[in-house]
Design a protein around this motif. Structure first.
Motif, short mmCIF file in Angstrom:
data_model
loop_
_atom_site.label_atom_id
_atom_site.label_comp_id
_atom_site.label_asym_id
_atom_site.label_seq_id
_atom_site.Cartn_x
_atom_site.Cartn_y
_atom_site.Cartn_z
N UNK A 107 0.85 -1.19 -0.16
CA UNK A 107 -0.13 0.12 0.03
C UNK A 107 0.90 1.31 -0.07
N UNK A 108 2.11 1.09 0.74
CA UNK A 108 2.99 2.44 0.79
C UNK A 108 3.39 2.61 -0.74
N UNK A 109 3.78 1.65 -1.28
CA UNK A 109 4.47 1.45 -2.65
C UNK A 109 3.27 2.17 -3.58
N UNK A 110 2.02 2.05 -3.53
CA UNK A 110 1.13 2.47 -4.42
C UNK A 110 0.72 3.89 -4.12
N UNK A 111 0.77 4.14 -2.78
CA UNK A 111 0.75 5.63 -2.25
C UNK A 111 1.80 6.30 -2.76
N UNK A 112 2.98 6.06 -2.74
CA UNK A 112 3.92 6.81 -3.21
C UNK A 112 3.99 7.06 -4.58
N UNK A 113 3.81 6.06 -5.42
CA UNK A 113 3.77 6.17 -6.76
C UNK A 113 2.75 7.27 -7.17
N UNK A 114 1.45 7.17 -6.66
CA UNK A 114 0.42 8.15 -6.96
C UNK A 114 0.96 9.60 -6.68
N UNK A 115 1.64 9.72 -5.56
CA UNK A 115 2.09 11.08 -4.96
C UNK A 115 3.13 11.57 -6.10
N UNK A 116 3.89 10.85 -6.40
CA UNK A 116 5.06 11.40 -7.20
C UNK A 116 4.44 11.51 -8.73
N UNK A 117 3.76 10.83 -9.23
CA UNK A 117 3.09 10.85 -10.41
C UNK A 117 2.34 12.15 -10.53
N UNK A 118 1.85 12.57 -9.33
CA UNK A 118 1.05 13.57 -9.32
C UNK A 118 1.64 14.88 -9.24
N UNK A 119 3.04 14.96 -8.62
CA UNK A 119 3.76 15.76 -8.30
C UNK A 119 4.44 16.16 -9.86
N UNK A 120 4.69 15.04 -10.50
CA UNK A 120 5.43 15.22 -11.76
C UNK A 120 4.63 16.03 -12.90
N UNK A 121 3.14 15.33 -12.62
CA UNK A 121 2.01 16.18 -13.64
C UNK A 121 1.93 17.66 -13.24
N UNK A 122 1.93 18.14 -12.02
CA UNK A 122 1.76 19.28 -11.70
C UNK A 122 3.03 20.24 -11.79
N UNK A 123 4.39 19.81 -12.16
CA UNK A 123 5.51 20.38 -12.00
C UNK A 123 5.57 21.49 -13.22
N UNK A 124 5.18 20.95 -14.39
CA UNK A 124 5.20 21.69 -15.58
C UNK A 124 4.43 23.25 -15.36
N UNK A 125 3.02 22.91 -15.08
CA UNK A 125 2.02 24.15 -14.87
C UNK A 125 2.39 24.92 -13.60
N UNK A 126 3.06 24.32 -12.55
CA UNK A 126 3.31 25.32 -11.50
C UNK A 126 4.66 26.12 -11.78
N UNK A 127 5.69 25.36 -12.49
CA UNK A 127 6.86 26.35 -12.77
C UNK A 127 6.48 27.17 -13.99
N UNK A 128 5.47 27.23 -14.73
CA UNK A 128 5.09 28.10 -15.56
C UNK A 128 4.36 29.02 -15.06
N UNK A 129 3.63 28.90 -13.95
CA UNK A 129 3.17 30.00 -13.43
C UNK A 129 4.08 31.06 -12.41
#
Length: 175
Positions: A107-129
Motif C-alpha cells: 500500500x505504501x508503494x502504491x501511495x508513493x507512486x500516486x504522489x510522485x506521479x501527481x507531483x510530476x504532472x503538476x511540475x510543468x504548470x506550477x513552474x510556468x505560473x
C-alpha cells in the motif's frame, strides 16, 4: 551512439522516491506491527533510501516510465524493510503475520507512486505560473532592447563616508 538525457523531472523523481520510500517504509513497518526504528536502523534506512533515490534520479530509464517508478518504489520498500530488520537491536517479528506487513509495504508503494506521479504532472504548470509571476513585466518594445554598457568612469570611485572625513587642505605654508 546517442546518449539519452534525463527527464526534466528526474531530480524531482529521485528525491521524491528516496524521501517517500524512507518515510512510508517506517510508517508501513509500524502499521504492519514492526514498531518504530532505533537510531541505527534509521541511519541504515536513510542510507539505503538515499541510494535508491540517487539511482532513480540518475538512470534515464527509471526517470521516465511509470512502471519503472513502481518497480523502483517496490525495491525501495524491500530495501527499507531489509534495513529496518538488519540493524543491530532490531525488532523481531513476534506473532506478526507476514501478510499484514507485506500489505502495508505494498500500500505504501502504491501511495508513493500516486504522489510522485501527481507531483510530476503538476511540475510543468506550477513552474510556468511561477516563471510568469516572477519575471519582470515587458512594458514595450523599447524596454526590450538590450542596454548598452556604460563606458568606465575615468575618476576613481569615492566613498561618501571617506569623502566626508577627508580634507584636501594641507598644512599652512610659511613663506
Amino acid at each position: 551512439m546517442s546518449v539519452r538525457r534525463p527527464a526534466p523531472t528526474a531530480a524531482l523523481r529521485g528525491g521524491a522516491v528516496g524521501a517517500t520510500t524512507a518515510t512510508l517504509a517506517v510508517a508501513a513497518h509500524g502499521i504492519g506491527g514492526g514498531g518504530l526504528p532505533d537510531s541505527a536502523a534509521l541511519t541504515l534506512l536513510l542510507a539505503a533510501c538515499a541510494g535508491v533515490g540517487a539511482a532513480v534520479g540518475g538512470v534515464p530509464v527509471l526517470s521516465r516510465s511509470r512502471w519503472a517508478l513502481l518497480v523502483a518504489l517496490a525495491a525501495g520498500q524491500s530495501v527499507g524493510h531489509l534495513a529496518l530488520t538488519l540493524a543491530p537491536d532490531a525488532h523481531v517479528h513476534h506473532g506478526v503475520p507476514a501478510l499484514a506487513m507485506l500489505a502495508a509495504h505494498a500500500a505504501a508503494t502504491v501511495v508513493c507512486a500516486a504522489l510522485i506521479l501527481t507531483a510530476e504532472r503538476l511540475y510543468g504548470p506550477i513552474t510556468a505560473v511561477l516563471r510568469a509571476a516572477l519575471e519582470p513585466p515587458v512594458l514595450g518594445v523599447e524596454s526590450a532592447r538590450p542596454l548598452r554598457p556604460r563606458p568606465p568612469s575615468r575618476r576613481a570611485p569615492r566613498l561618501a563616508v571617506l569623502a566626508a572625513g577627508l580634507s584636501r587642505r594641507g598644512p599652512p605654508v610659511f613663506a
